[in-house]
Write an enzyme that holds these catalytic residues in place. Structure first.
Site, short mmCIF file in Angstrom:
data_model
loop_
_atom_site.label_atom_id
_atom_site.label_comp_id
_atom_site.label_asym_id
_atom_site.label_seq_id
_atom_site.Cartn_x
_atom_site.Cartn_y
_atom_site.Cartn_z
N LYS A 1 4.58 2.30 8.83
CA LYS A 1 3.37 3.05 9.20
C LYS A 1 2.14 2.14 9.27
CE LYS A 1 3.35 7.01 7.16
NZ LYS A 1 3.17 8.09 6.16
N SER B 1 -7.62 5.37 4.12
CA SER B 1 -7.46 4.64 2.85
C SER B 1 -7.84 3.17 3.05
CB SER B 1 -6.01 4.70 2.37
OG SER B 1 -5.80 5.86 1.63
N THR C 1 -5.72 12.73 7.50
CA THR C 1 -4.36 12.84 8.03
C THR C 1 -4.34 13.83 9.20
OG1 THR C 1 -3.50 12.32 5.87
CG2 THR C 1 -1.97 13.38 7.38
N LYS D 1 0.85 -1.20 0.00
CA LYS D 1 0.00 0.00 0.00
C LYS D 1 0.87 1.23 0.00
CE LYS D 1 -4.09 1.99 0.69
NZ LYS D 1 -3.89 2.76 -0.56
N LYS E 1 5.46 2.36 -2.62
CA LYS E 1 5.34 3.75 -3.08
C LYS E 1 5.64 3.77 -4.57
CE LYS E 1 4.56 7.74 -1.02
NZ LYS E 1 3.73 7.95 0.17
N ASN F 1 -3.21 20.23 2.00
CA ASN F 1 -4.25 19.35 2.53
C ASN F 1 -4.02 19.06 4.02
OD1 ASN F 1 -5.17 16.60 3.36
ND2 ASN F 1 -6.35 16.85 1.49
#
Ligand code: NAD
Length: 428
Positions: free
Chosen positions: A93, A362, A189, A69, A105, A220
């Site tokens: 994470k 997510s 976040t 992810k 990533k 954001n």
């Protein structure tokens, strides 16, 4: 100037923690390299008919705990080293917040600001064409990152469904609400980090009304963070964006600043047009202009880097006056600065914990994509709060038990869970 790279900086913390964990022979090396590094050249036909090619990457660091992810960034400086580091941080994470994913990533070496919308769409689709065999809801689920957004996620999902002839809303997250996105992803976040700050302030019996906060980056993550804190009574004294910042010692109103930022493109928009500022009005409102470097060093209780990596370094760490640093950005603090902060008694809430609210929601989006459910805002917020506070408590406990900084403790929690999964799978 240090010649470290994002991946060597990751490895510095990794090796420090692995040493403290005293793992069995062979286990230390399991984390040094990603499982897979996929590289392709992708090409598009520009609006003027010329073909242009870009380097594209997908780094899959570890999937012991679940599908890979991690976001995809479009940036001219995106390179393999940076993408590798971000993939590794994602694996830590997702493990720290205990959601069933690994870490990955992606990146394309392109500046989308130089492309038309239809060219950006071509880059997005070409990326999926290049890596489609390595993507999918059970394999690797991307998301937005630097310069990528909900529209790009929609094009990527559409391309994937065309190639695989499937209905696959869970192949990617950060999609538009009208196309399988989750309520609450845009603020996730900041909200996740906010739950941690509230818990910390509660435990220390501090009063939000006495806490001065500085936020670097008003995108954001940073703008939502500043607004949530302001609404909860914290005094946000300074915010910035790439054009610089403003500082109001008595506290500013981030909601008002957000409105001006939307209108003018700058957090200073109420007072300045380009480099020309209305000095009289600023004096009247007790507003001061600050550079991004000055902003980091302001007298405050909580400093929130929410823009770039590598901004808190050995060169400025000793001048940082905040007692708490909460990393909304990925990788804002170098390992050398970490050592200085530890000596100064400055508490750093690390990125792998502090900004994990985004990947957590997510995960909620992926779950909804698989089940067909649509959760309400309350459901998302309640579950996010539980996940973030459980992770925060696990890190705090580990830090106390193992005499570690919070960053080391977060790595330790994450690595231990990954090792458990690898053991169960029989990989080690
Ligand atoms: P964004 O693009 O929405 O905002 C970035 C902000 O930083 C903008 O206000 C920009 O003007 C500002 N900025 C750029 N250069 C700057 C500079 N030199 N000095 C000060 N400010 C500068 O990005 P975002 O989504 O808010 O992400 C910010 C950071 O948070 C990144 O490190 C990202 O990886 C991390 N992060 C974001 C999320 C998320 O869900 N948005 C999740 C996890 C981590």
């Amino acid at each position: 100037m240090s010649n470290s790279t994002p991946y060597t900086r990751f490895q510095t913390t990794l090796h420090k923690v692995l040493k403290k964990l005293k793992l069995e022979d062979g286990q230390n090396t399991l984390f040094d390299l990603p499982q897979f590094v996929h590289k392709e050249n992708i090409s598009i036909k520009k609006d003027d008919g010329k073909e242009e090619r870009y380097h594209a990457f997908r780094v899959q660091y570890n999937n012991a705990r679940g599908p890979f992810k991690g976001g995809i960034r479009f940036h001219e400086d995106a390179d393999e080293d940076e993408v590798k580091a971000l993939a590794a941080l994602m694996a830590i994470k997702t493990s720290v917040v205990n959601i069933p994913f690994g870490g990955a990533k992606g990146g394309v070496q392109v500046n989308p600001k130089n492309l038309s919308s239809s060219e950006v769409q071509q880059v997005s689709r070409a990326y999926v064409q290049a890596f489609s065999e390595n993507l999918g809801p059970d394999i690797d689920c991307p998301a937005p990152d630097l310069n990528t957004n909900a529209d790009i996620m929609a094009w990527m999902r559409d391309e994937y469904e065309k190639i695989t002839k499937t209905y696959s809303p869970a192949m990617i997250t950060g999609k538009p609400l009208s196309f399988g996105g989750s309520i609450g992803r845009d603020t996730a976040t900041a909200r996740g980090a906010f739950f941690i700050i509230q818990e910390m302030v509660d435990r220390l019996a501090l009063d939000p009304g006495d806490m001065k906060v500085v936020v670097q980056g008003f995108g954001n993550a940073g703008s939502h963070m500043a607004q949530l804190l302001h609404q909860a009574g914290y005094i946000v004294i300074a915010v910035s964006d790439s054009r610089g910042g403003i500082y109001i010692p008595e506290g500013l109103d981030p909601i008002r600043i957000d409105k001006y930022k939307h209108k003018t493109g700058s957090v200073k928009g109420e007072y300045c047009t380009e480099s020309v500022c209305d000095v009289d009005r600023m004096k009247l409102d007790n507003v001061q202009e600050v550079t991004n470097e000055e902003l980091l060093e302001l007298e405050c209780d909580i400093l929130i880097p929410a823009a770039l990596d590598n901004v808190l370094t050995k060169d400025n760490a000793s001048r940082i006056k905040a007692k708490y640093i909460l990393e909304l950005a990925n990788g804002p603090t170098t390992p050398e600065a970490d050592v200085i902060f530890e000596k100064m008694g400055t508490r750093v809430i690390p990125d792998v914990l502090a900004n994990a609210g985004g990947v957590t929601v997510s995960y909620f989006e992926w779950s909804q994509g698989r089940s067909g459910e649509q959760w309400t805002k309350n459901q998302v917020d309640e579950r996010l709060k539980r996940v973030m506070l459980d992770a925060y408590k696990a890190v705090r406990r580990e830090a106390r038990r193992e005499h570690m900084t919070y960053r080391e403790a977060a790595f330790s929690v994450g690595i231990k869970r990954m090792i458990d999964a690898m053991k169960v799978r029989g990989w080690i």
